[in-house]
Every structure is written in C-alpha cells, then in structure tokens.
Design a protein around this motif. Structure first.
Motif, PDB file in Angstrom:
ATOM      1  N   ARG A   1      50.756  94.698  34.283  1.00 58.56           N
ATOM      2  CA  ARG A   1      50.708  94.947  32.839  1.00 58.56           C
ATOM      3  C   ARG A   1      50.684  96.429  32.513  1.00 58.56           C
ATOM      4  O   ARG A   1      50.952  96.819  31.369  1.00 58.56           O
ATOM      5  N   ALA A   2      50.359  97.264  33.504  1.00 57.24           N
ATOM      6  CA  ALA A   2      50.468  98.704  33.294  1.00 57.24           C
ATOM      7  C   ALA A   2      51.924  99.110  33.120  1.00 57.24           C
ATOM      8  O   ALA A   2      52.230 100.122  32.497  1.00 57.24           O
ATOM      9  N   GLU A   3      52.819  98.294  33.664  1.00 57.78           N
ATOM     10  CA  GLU A   3      54.254  98.574  33.576  1.00 57.78           C
ATOM     11  C   GLU A   3      54.907  97.849  32.418  1.00 57.78           C
ATOM     12  O   GLU A   3      55.837  98.364  31.797  1.00 57.78           O
ATOM     13  N   THR A   4      54.449  96.640  32.117  1.00 57.54           N
ATOM     14  CA  THR A   4      55.119  95.837  31.093  1.00 57.54           C
ATOM     15  C   THR A   4      54.177  94.808  30.496  1.00 57.54           C
ATOM     16  O   THR A   4      53.307  94.274  31.189  1.00 57.54           O
ATOM     17  N   ALA A   5      54.373  94.541  29.222  1.00 52.21           N
ATOM     18  CA  ALA A   5      53.659  93.444  28.556  1.00 52.21           C
ATOM     19  C   ALA A   5      54.506  92.176  28.534  1.00 52.21           C
ATOM     20  O   ALA A   5      54.090  91.151  27.989  1.00 52.21           O
ATOM     21  N   ASN A   6      55.677  92.242  29.161  1.00 52.95           N
ATOM     22  CA  ASN A   6      56.642  91.138  29.142  1.00 52.95           C
ATOM     23  C   ASN A   6      56.365  90.199  30.316  1.00 52.95           C
ATOM     24  O   ASN A   6      57.011  90.273  31.360  1.00 52.95           O
ATOM     25  N   GLU A   7      55.372  89.310  30.138  1.00 48.78           N
ATOM     26  CA  GLU A   7      54.993  88.395  31.218  1.00 48.78           C
ATOM     27  C   GLU A   7      55.615  87.029  30.986  1.00 48.78           C
ATOM     28  O   GLU A   7      55.583  86.498  29.875  1.00 48.78           O
ATOM     29  N   TRP A   8      56.182  86.462  32.046  1.00 53.08           N
ATOM     30  CA  TRP A   8      56.839  85.159  31.988  1.00 53.08           C
ATOM     31  C   TRP A   8      56.013  84.129  32.757  1.00 53.08           C
ATOM     32  O   TRP A   8      55.221  84.464  33.636  1.00 53.08           O
ATOM     33  N   ILE A   9      56.232  82.867  32.438  1.00 49.35           N
ATOM     34  CA  ILE A   9      55.799  81.754  33.278  1.00 49.35           C
ATOM     35  C   ILE A   9      56.986  81.404  34.166  1.00 49.35           C
ATOM     36  O   ILE A   9      58.037  80.990  33.679  1.00 49.35           O
ATOM     37  N   ALA A  10      56.820  81.591  35.452  1.00 55.77           N
ATOM     38  CA  ALA A  10      57.931  81.377  36.373  1.00 55.77           C
ATOM     39  C   ALA A  10      58.261  79.891  36.493  1.00 55.77           C
ATOM     40  O   ALA A  10      57.349  79.069  36.656  1.00 55.77           O
ATOM     41  N   PRO A  11      59.551  79.507  36.415  1.00 56.33           N
ATOM     42  CA  PRO A  11      59.910  78.106  36.636  1.00 56.33           C
ATOM     43  C   PRO A  11      59.484  77.644  38.030  1.00 56.33           C
ATOM     44  O   PRO A  11      59.477  78.427  38.980  1.00 56.33           O
ATOM     45  N   ALA A  12      59.150  76.368  38.130  1.00 51.68           N
ATOM     46  CA  ALA A  12      58.708  75.816  39.417  1.00 51.68           C
ATOM     47  C   ALA A  12      59.873  75.523  40.349  1.00 51.68           C
ATOM     48  O   ALA A  12      59.656  75.180  41.514  1.00 51.68           O
ATOM     49  N   GLY A  13      61.103  75.644  39.855  1.00 55.51           N
ATOM     50  CA  GLY A  13      62.287  75.420  40.673  1.00 55.51           C
ATOM     51  C   GLY A  13      63.360  76.421  40.328  1.00 55.51           C
ATOM     52  O   GLY A  13      63.280  77.139  39.324  1.00 55.51           O
ATOM     53  N   VAL A  14      64.389  76.487  41.176  1.00 57.23           N
ATOM     54  CA  VAL A  14      65.540  77.352  40.916  1.00 57.23           C
ATOM     55  C   VAL A  14      66.793  76.552  41.249  1.00 57.23           C
ATOM     56  O   VAL A  14      66.833  75.802  42.238  1.00 57.23           O
ATOM     57  N   SER A  15      67.816  76.649  40.422  1.00 57.99           N
ATOM     58  CA  SER A  15      69.004  75.831  40.621  1.00 57.99           C
ATOM     59  C   SER A  15      69.811  76.313  41.830  1.00 57.99           C
ATOM     60  O   SER A  15      69.805  77.501  42.172  1.00 57.99           O
ATOM     61  N   PHE A  16      70.504  75.391  42.440  1.00 54.20           N
ATOM     62  CA  PHE A  16      71.391  75.757  43.547  1.00 54.20           C
ATOM     63  C   PHE A  16      72.499  76.683  43.059  1.00 54.20           C
ATOM     64  O   PHE A  16      72.969  77.547  43.798  1.00 54.20           O
TER      65      PHE A  16
END
Length: 308
Positions: A47-62
């Motif tokens: 957060r010292a670098e960015t306030a842009n926090e995401w919730i990471a998806p639990a999967g990634v598409s092929f």
C-alpha cells in the motif's frame, strides 16, 4: 538459527503443521499469528506503492496462460481445477462404490480452469487490448499453485502457497523506478526483522528449449533479482523476487501506451510461507523468542518506508 528441516519437524511434533498431500499444508496454533503479522506487514508495504488493491481470482483461464506463453515457459508446474459430472448415473455409481473417494477421482471431468501459478497473469488479462494513459500499479494476495514434483516441501516449496504481488504497467522508466523503490522498501523490511538476506541476480526455470534463452537474457540484462534468506549450511531461500518483464506482457496481451507502443511491465512477488520460515529459522519455534513484527512495521512507518 535452526535448520529449516528442524523447524518443520518441531512444528509437526507440536501439531502446528500438517499435510493433506505433499506441499499442501495447514497451520494452527501460535504460529498462525506470525503468518498474519507477515501478511499485514507485506500488505502495508504494497500500500506504500499503491492503493489499487484487487481480490485475486481463484482461477486463471487456459486462454490467458496460452497468451502469456506459459506453456513454453513453466508447464511443468501447472495445476488445474476439475469437478464431478452432474450426471445422476455417475454420481450414483460413486456413492455406491466401496471406495467413493477413489471412484470420484477417476470420474473427474476435464478441467475448465487452471489454478493460478502466479497472481500477475490475471492482471495482464484484465488490461488486455487496452491503452494505458498513465502507469497502472496494483497489488493482490492469493493462493498460487506450482507442482514441483519431488522438490515439494512444507513452507519452503508448497504445491499451494500464498503470494502477495505488486504489478506495475507503464513506460520503461515507470517500471524501473517502481522496482528500485521496491528493492529499497523490502530491504528495509528484512533488516527491521533481523533476517540475514542478500539481493542476488536470478533467472526463471524455463522448460522449453526455445524459451531457455530467456533465462540467459534475464541474467545478462539483470531483469530478475531475488532476496535470498541465508539458512544454516550455506543454503538460501528466495523470499521475494523483483522482475522486469520489459515488453513481454505488453506485447503478449496487446497493452499499449498512449503513443501506441507496447507497455513495459514488472512485478514484485513475496512468498508468505517462506517469510514465515525465515523468521522461524532465525528465532526458533518458541513464541517467547519471536520478534515483535508490529514494531518492525512501526520502524518502517517512521522511516517513511510504509504508509498505513
């Protein structure tokens, strides 16, 4: 200092660590509080670098992995998510089996999604075929999966492990300045925690012969560095990495700058269980000997390294 194997053995004996499969571990007891403090500290650093926090998806598409040329780079690590068929007959057969678990394992459908080997792939996919008018910096934490065969081990090299990443997409200067700031902040943190570390050039374990030249280029051009924690016996453990991807993901995902040229990108990654292991190796498994991580966080705040 304790050797990592001794730390793991003592945690198992205390019932604080157990495995459900090689590299898939659980934690309980006082050690969980240390991991939560590490988690909060690295979140503060991000957060010292960015306030842009995401919730990471639990999967990634092929498709995302294909676009990232993952299958030319690290296919040996990939883990996928599957499910049972919804057909009544198949489910009834499993339920009636003498060993329903084994029957279910053999009845899994083809995987529809992969489990993330890193956080950043979904970041690039989210910005695919777009124009970046100003630097994009984001952070997220999530569970990542890398199956490294016989090398799997609790805390040190999990099949499933927790990763915090900070990703920067922008110009070359944007990315290089971001990585320089990150090295400084992370170095301040490891010193505040009393860890014995060094920053060293590194390269990724590319799989395909056609991609292995990228490992040589990484070292020659200094594109990847790792923060190595020194363990007893002259061994080391990478607890953070700093990665300059140059134009690779910008070109792969069609991410452009305002002038139409491909965007540069870079990321910083932390393996949380490895930070936990580094602290336990340094201070032992007795809670009375653990360092005041909150005090280390306060030192960074006063030094200007972290803004909470």
């Amino acid at each position: 200092m304790l050797p990592p194997d001794d730390v793991i053995r003592r945690l198992r004996e205390a019932g604080s660590l157990w495995d459900v499969a090689p590299g898939v571990s659980g934690l309980r007891g006082p050690v969980v509080s240390v991991l939560r403090e590490i988690e909060s500290t690295l979140a503060d650093l991000a957060r010292a670098e960015t306030a842009n926090e995401w919730i990471a998806p639990a999967g990634v598409s092929f498709e995302t992995l294909e676009r990232a040329k993952y299958f030319l780079s690290f296919p040996q690590w990939l883990t996928a998510a599957s499910h049972l068929s919804g057909e009544d007959a198949a489910l009834a057969q499993i339920a009636a089996s003498a060993s329903p678990g084994a029957s279910a394992r053999s009845s899994l459908a083809p995987a529809d999604v992969a489990l993330p080997p890193a956080i950043c792939y979904n970041t690039y996919a989210a910005h695919a075929d777009s124009v970046i008018a100003s630097p994009v910096v984001m952070t997220a934490q999530g569970t990542c999966w890398r199956h490294e065969g016989g090398r799997l081990g609790a805390l040190e090299r999990g099949w499933a492990f927790t990763m915090r990443e900070i990703v920067c997409i922008g110009t070359e200067d944007d990315v290089k300045e971001f990585l320089d700031r990150s090295v400084e902040r992370v170095s301040e943190l490891e010193r505040a925690l009393g860890l014995d570390c060094e920053l060293a050039p590194a390269s990724d374990p590319f799989f395909a012969p056609t991609a292995r030249g990228r490992a040589a280029l990484q070292r020659i051009k200094g594109l990847k560095h790792e923060l190595l924690f020194r363990t007893p016996g002259e061994q080391s453990l990478a607890i953070a990495s700093f990665n300059d991807h140059e134009l690779f993901f910008g070109e792969a995902f069609g991410i452009s700058l305002a002038d139409g040229t491909p965007a540069w990108s870079g990321c910083v990654a932390f393996g949380l269980e490895r930070w936990l292991l580094a602290i336990l190796v340094t201070y032992g498994v007795d809670p009375a000997s653990w360092p005041p991580i909150r005090s280390a966080r306060r030192k960074l705040v006063h030094a200007g390294g972290v803004h909470t």
